[in-house]
Design a protein around this motif. Structure first.
Motif, PDB file in Angstrom:
ATOM      1  N   ALA A 356      49.757  36.767  57.764  1.00 26.19           N
ATOM      2  CA  ALA A 356      50.389  35.572  57.185  1.00 26.19           C
ATOM      3  C   ALA A 356      51.332  35.945  56.048  1.00 26.19           C
ATOM      4  CB  ALA A 356      49.314  34.606  56.684  1.00 26.19           C
ATOM      5  N   MET A 357      51.035  37.044  55.332  1.00 25.20           N
ATOM      6  CA  MET A 357      51.883  37.491  54.228  1.00 25.20           C
ATOM      7  C   MET A 357      53.013  38.404  54.676  1.00 25.20           C
ATOM      8  SD  MET A 357      49.584  38.297  50.888  1.00 25.20           S
ATOM      9  CE  MET A 357      51.095  38.424  49.946  1.00 25.20           C
ATOM     10  N   GLY A 358      52.978  38.824  55.933  1.00 22.26           N
ATOM     11  CA  GLY A 358      53.983  39.768  56.398  1.00 22.26           C
ATOM     12  C   GLY A 358      53.680  41.204  56.018  1.00 22.26           C
ATOM     13  N   LEU A 359      52.440  41.481  55.568  1.00 22.35           N
ATOM     14  CA  LEU A 359      52.055  42.839  55.210  1.00 22.35           C
ATOM     15  C   LEU A 359      51.629  43.650  56.434  1.00 22.35           C
ATOM     16  CD1 LEU A 359      50.023  42.176  51.933  1.00 22.35           C
ATOM     17  CD2 LEU A 359      52.380  42.996  52.149  1.00 22.35           C
ATOM     18  N   THR A 360      51.221  42.959  57.485  1.00 25.13           N
ATOM     19  CA  THR A 360      50.842  43.595  58.751  1.00 25.13           C
ATOM     20  C   THR A 360      51.585  42.881  59.866  1.00 25.13           C
ATOM     21  OG1 THR A 360      48.648  44.225  57.942  1.00 25.13           O
ATOM     22  CG2 THR A 360      48.925  44.091  60.332  1.00 25.13           C
ATOM     23  N   ALA A 361      52.127  43.640  60.794  1.00 26.82           N
ATOM     24  CA  ALA A 361      52.877  43.047  61.906  1.00 26.82           C
ATOM     25  C   ALA A 361      51.926  42.613  63.012  1.00 26.82           C
ATOM     26  CB  ALA A 361      53.888  44.061  62.448  1.00 26.82           C
ATOM     27  N   ASP A 370      57.399  27.836  55.883  1.00 29.62           N
ATOM     28  CA  ASP A 370      58.328  26.760  55.536  1.00 29.62           C
ATOM     29  C   ASP A 370      59.453  26.656  56.560  1.00 29.62           C
ATOM     30  OD1 ASP A 370      59.072  24.597  54.023  1.00 29.62           O
ATOM     31  OD2 ASP A 370      60.139  25.755  52.510  1.00 29.62           O
ATOM     32  N   GLY A 371      59.070  26.766  57.838  1.00 24.72           N
ATOM     33  CA  GLY A 371      60.019  26.635  58.927  1.00 24.72           C
ATOM     34  C   GLY A 371      60.788  27.889  59.277  1.00 24.72           C
ATOM     35  N   VAL A 372      60.602  28.969  58.529  1.00 26.12           N
ATOM     36  CA  VAL A 372      61.324  30.217  58.774  1.00 26.12           C
ATOM     37  C   VAL A 372      60.410  31.207  59.483  1.00 26.12           C
ATOM     38  CG1 VAL A 372      62.516  32.165  57.709  1.00 26.12           C
ATOM     39  CG2 VAL A 372      62.765  29.865  56.738  1.00 26.12           C
ATOM     40  N   GLU A 373      60.877  31.748  60.613  1.00 22.30           N
ATOM     41  CA  GLU A 373      60.098  32.740  61.351  1.00 22.30           C
ATOM     42  C   GLU A 373      60.108  34.062  60.585  1.00 22.30           C
ATOM     43  OE1 GLU A 373      57.627  34.342  63.667  1.00 22.30           O
ATOM     44  OE2 GLU A 373      58.368  32.403  64.423  1.00 22.30           O
ATOM     45  N   SER A 378      62.026  42.794  58.736  1.00 27.23           N
ATOM     46  CA  SER A 378      61.860  44.024  57.978  1.00 27.23           C
ATOM     47  C   SER A 378      61.435  43.691  56.549  1.00 27.23           C
ATOM     48  CB  SER A 378      63.169  44.813  57.933  1.00 27.23           C
ATOM     49  OG  SER A 378      64.156  44.095  57.197  1.00 27.23           O
ATOM     50  N   TRP A 379      60.962  44.710  55.842  1.00 23.97           N
ATOM     51  CA  TRP A 379      60.544  44.504  54.456  1.00 23.97           C
ATOM     52  C   TRP A 379      61.703  43.957  53.627  1.00 23.97           C
ATOM     53  CZ3 TRP A 379      62.110  46.233  49.685  1.00 23.97           C
ATOM     54  CH2 TRP A 379      61.219  46.032  48.619  1.00 23.97           C
ATOM     55  N   ARG A 380      62.906  44.502  53.824  1.00 24.01           N
ATOM     56  CA  ARG A 380      64.071  44.065  53.060  1.00 24.01           C
ATOM     57  C   ARG A 380      64.441  42.615  53.389  1.00 24.01           C
ATOM     58  NH1 ARG A 380      67.832  46.838  50.281  1.00 24.01           N
ATOM     59  NH2 ARG A 380      66.985  48.808  51.063  1.00 24.01           N
ATOM     60  N   ALA A 381      64.373  42.265  54.670  1.00 23.94           N
ATOM     61  CA  ALA A 381      64.729  40.905  55.079  1.00 23.94           C
ATOM     62  C   ALA A 381      63.707  39.880  54.588  1.00 23.94           C
ATOM     63  CB  ALA A 381      64.865  40.836  56.596  1.00 23.94           C
ATOM     64  N   ARG A 386      59.264  36.648  49.685  1.00 18.34           N
ATOM     65  CA  ARG A 386      57.995  37.118  49.127  1.00 18.34           C
ATOM     66  C   ARG A 386      57.667  36.475  47.776  1.00 18.34           C
ATOM     67  NH1 ARG A 386      55.284  40.845  51.743  1.00 18.34           N
ATOM     68  NH2 ARG A 386      56.329  42.294  53.160  1.00 18.34           N
ATOM     69  N   ARG A 387      58.683  36.139  47.014  1.00 16.90           N
ATOM     70  CA  ARG A 387      58.399  35.523  45.725  1.00 16.90           C
ATOM     71  C   ARG A 387      57.785  34.136  45.889  1.00 16.90           C
ATOM     72  NH1 ARG A 387      63.518  35.302  42.266  1.00 16.90           N
ATOM     73  NH2 ARG A 387      62.118  34.126  40.903  1.00 16.90           N
ATOM     74  N   ARG A 388      57.854  33.575  47.094  1.00 16.62           N
ATOM     75  CA  ARG A 388      57.317  32.240  47.332  1.00 16.62           C
ATOM     76  C   ARG A 388      55.866  32.246  47.805  1.00 16.62           C
ATOM     77  NH1 ARG A 388      61.097  28.818  51.001  1.00 16.62           N
ATOM     78  NH2 ARG A 388      59.607  27.231  50.301  1.00 16.62           N
TER      79      ARG A 388
END
Length: 561
Positions: A356-361, A370-373, A378-381, A386-388
Motif C-alpha cells: 500500500a505504501m509502494g515499498l514492495t511491488a 487518491d485515484g492515482v495508480e 519507480s521510486w523517483r516517480a 510519498r509526502r502524502r
C-alpha cells in the motif's frame, strides 16, 4: 482473598497454606544514579507455592522485572538490594555467592525471557541450545538427544525432529518462544518465571503458548510466576494476581476478585482495567470510542487495493514453488476513517501495508492512492506522492535514530523534502510536540532519555511533519503497557478528528482494533476471509477463522468465570 492497601499496611502479604517455592519478605531494591540509590521496590512480601500460577502486573517501572530478576540473582550491576530476604526452595538468594545462584538457575528456577530472538543464540541450532541445558543437569550420551526431543514436544513445538536442526531465525516468534520454554523445562525446575512471554505474539499463538505453560504447571506441580503488563492475560491464566505500582503491592487476590467483579478494587487497579481494551467491557471487544457505521458506497476512497497478489521466491536459486504471501486481496479505505488489517503472524498483514505504501511491488493487482495508480511506479516517480502518506512503525525503541535529538527526528522529513527554512522547521517541530502532548523542552532530548510511550509520540509527530493524508501504522502499540497504549490510541483518535487523517492500521490485537478501527479486513494465509464494519464483524462474525481469533482474545475466559 487477601487484599491490602500498602498505604495502610506498608506491605502486602499473600497468605499461603503450603511451603512456598519462593518466599520474599520485606524486599527493597533500587538503582544507582549519580551516586544515589533510586528506589524501585519497597518492602515487598510475596510467596508462590508449588503448582500455583501467580501474575505480577503493573505499568512499566512498577518493579515487576526488578522483583523477577532479584529472585534469580540476575539484577544489573547498578542494582542494589537494600533490605529483605528472598528464599528459593529453601535457599537464601540475597547475598548468596555466584556459584549458589548458578546452581539455582535452571535446576530450581527456569526463565522464559520476553524476546525470543535475544534469548536464543543466533549462531547455534536450537537442538544444541536445548541439549546444553539438558547436560547441565548431568545427562550424558544418547539420553541427551532423546530428552531434547521430549522437551520440545512438551513445549508444543510441531515436528521437533526437523525443527531441532534449524537456527532461531528460521522459526516463527511462537516457535522460538516454545524453544525457550523447552530450555526452561530442561532443568526440571520448581519455578518457571515467564517475563512478558507473549507480548509480541498474535492472539492465537499467544493462547497456544499460555495453554502449554498452564498445562505443564498443572501436570508437574511446577510454580509459574508470570510477569506481564497485560491484565487480560493475568485475568485468564493466573490463580492469583498481584498488582504493583511504584514498587509496592497495592492489591492481591484471585482474577475474579481483582479484575472482574470486585467493587472494592484499588483506584489504580481500576485505571489499569479501564485502559485495557480486552477487559474494560467484560471481554467483549465491541467498539466503544469510534463511530463504527460503515460509510456508503459514495464515500470518497483515498486508498484502494484491488486483486493484489504477492509472491516471493522460495530460495535464491529459484528452485521450488514460489511462496504466496497475498492472494487476490482487495480493500477500500475511505478518507478520514480507520481501516484495520488483522490476522496472525504470517497472514500477510505487513506485506499488504508495504505494498500500500509502494515499498514492495505487487506481483499482480492494483493499488490506487487518491485515484492515482501507484503500482509499478519507480521510486523517483512515486516520491512526490510519498509526502502524502507516512508510516509509524511497531517498535518505538528502534524507529528513532539514537544520535538525533527529538527535534531533529521530527524535522527529518521536512529536510528530506526541502520544506521550509530552518526557523520554520523548528517552529513546525514545536507545534508537533504540542499536538502529541509532549513538552517543547523534549525537543532537545535524545531518544534514550524518553519512555516507550514518549518515543512513540515522537514517531507520530514525525509522521505528521509533512501534513500527510494517510498514516499507516504497523503494530504501533504492541510494545507498550496498557495505560500508555490507551493514551496513544486516544491520541490517534483525537488527531484523526482534528486533522481529518486516514489510518491504515495493522495489528494482531483484536481488542485494540475494536477500539480504534471503523472497518476491518481479516486475513488468513494471504486471503481476506471477512471484511466490513468492525462492530458487525466482531459482534456477528461469519467466518470460522474470525470466530477463532475473537475467542482467543485474552480476558474473555476471565469474564466468563
Amino acid at each position: 482473598m487477601t487484599v491490602m492497601s500498602t498505604a495502610e499496611t506498608g506491605s502486602a502479604t499473600a497468605e499461603i497454606d503450603t511451603a512456598p517455592v519462593v518466599d520474599i519478605t520485606g524486599l527493597s531494591a533500587g538503582y544507582l544514579r549519580d551516586g544515589d540509590i533510586v528506589p524501585a521496590v519497597h518492602d515487598l512480601t510475596l510467596r508462590v507455592r508449588p503448582g500455583e500460577i501467580v501474575a505480577l502486573v503493573g505499568e512499566s517501572g512498577s518493579g515487576k522485572s526488578t522483583t523477577a530478576h532479584a529472585i534469580i540473582g540476575l539484577l544489573p550491576d547498578t542494582a542494589r538490594l537494600t533490605g529483605g530476604s528472598i528464599t528459593v526452595a529453601g535457599t537464601e538468594v540475597v547475598g548468596a555467592p555466584e556459584r549458589v545462584l548458578r546452581r539455582l538457575r535452571g535446576s530450581t528456577v527456569g526463565l522464559v525471557p520476553q524476546d525470543p530472538m535475544v534469548g536464543l543464540n543466533p549462531t547455534q541450532r536450537i537442538g544444541q541450545q536445548v541439549a546444553e541445558a539438558v547436560r547441565l543437569r548431568g545427562v550424558r550420551g544418547p539420553a541427551v538427544d532423546a530428552e531434547v526431543l521430549e522437551l520440545l514436544r512438551r513445549a508444543g513445538l510441531d515436528d521437533p525432529e526437523h525443527r531441532l536442526h534449524r537456527y532461531p531465525h528460521e522459526l516463527s516468534g511462537g516457535q522460538r518462544q516454545r524453544v525457550l520454554i523447552a530450555i526452561a523445562l530442561a532443568g526440571r525446575p520448581a519455578l518457571i518465571i515467564a517475563d512478558e512471554p507473549t507480548s509480541a505474539l498474535d492472539v492465537t499463538v499467544q493462547a497456544r503458548i499460555l495453554d502449554h505453560l498452564e498445562s505443564l504447571v498443572r501436570d508437574s506441580g511446577t510454580a509459574l510466576l508470570i510477569i506481564t503488563h497485560d491484565l487480560a492475560v493475568a485475568a485468564d491464566r493466573a490463580d492469583r494476581v498481584v498488582v504493583l505500582r511504584d514498587g509496592r503491592i497495592v492489591e492481591t487476590g484471585t482474577p475474579a476478585q481483582i479484575l472482574v467483579d470486585s467493587a472494592e478494587r484499588d483506584p489504580y487497579t481500576r485505571r489499569l482495567i479501564a485502559a485495557s481494551p480486552a477487559l474494560a467491557h467484560g471481554g467483549d471487544p465491541a467498539p466503544y470510542h469510534r463511530d463504527a457505521a460503515e460509510p456508503g458506497e459514495s464515500a470518497p476512497v483515498i486508498l484502494e487495493l484491488r486483486g493484489v497478489r504477492k509472491e516471493f521466491r522460495a530460495s535464491r536459486g529459484g528452485r521450488g514453488p514460489n511462496i504466496v504471501a497475498l492472494d487476490d486481496i482487495s480493500m477500500r479505505v475511505p478518507r478520514g476513517r480507520t481501516h484495520a488489517i488483522v490476522g496472525e503472524s504470517g497472514s500477510g498483514k505487513s506485506t499488504a501495508l508495504r505494498i500500500a505504501m509502494g515499498l514492495t511491488a505487487a506481483t499482480a493487482g492494483s493499488v490506487r492512492f487518491d485515484g492515482v495508480e501507484i503500482t509499478g511506479r519507480s521510486w523517483r516517480a512515486l516520491r512526490p506522492l510519498r509526502r502524502r502518506f507516512q508510516l509509524v512503525q511497531q517498535n518505538p525503541y528502534a524507529s528513532l535514530d539514537p544520535r538525533f535529538s527529538v527535534r531533529d527526528s521530527i524535522i527529518e522529513p521536512l529536510v528530506s523534502f526541502r520544506a521550509g527554512t530552518r526557523a520554520e522547521r523548528r517552529a513546525r517541530a514545536d507545534d508537533l510536540l504540542d499536538q502529541v502532548a509532549l513538552p517543547r523542552s523534549f525537543g532537545d532530548r535524545l531518544p534514550a532519555e524518553l519512555s516507550g510511550g514518549q518515543r512513540q509520540r515522537v514517531a507520530i509527530a514525525r509522521a505528521l511533519a509533512l501534513q500527510p493524508d494517510v498514516v499507516l501504522l504497523d503494530e504501533p502499540v504492541s510494545a507498550l503497557d496498557v495505560s500508555v497504549q490507551d493514551q496513544i490510541l486516544t491520541l490517534l483518535a483525537d488527531l484523526q478528528e482534528q486533522l481529518g487523517l486516514t489510518y491504515l492500521f495493522v495489528s494482531h490485537d483484536l481488542a485494540v482494533v475494536a477500539r480504534i478501527a471503523h472497518t476491518v479486513s481479516v486475513l488468513r494465509a494471504g486471503r481476506v476471509v471477512e471484511s466490513g464494519p468492525t462492530a458487525t464483524v466482531f459482534r456477528a462474525p461469519v467466518d470460522e477463522w474470525t470466530r477463532r481469533l475473537l475467542a482467543a482474545i485474552p480476558g474473555r475466559r476471565a469474564a466468563r468465570r
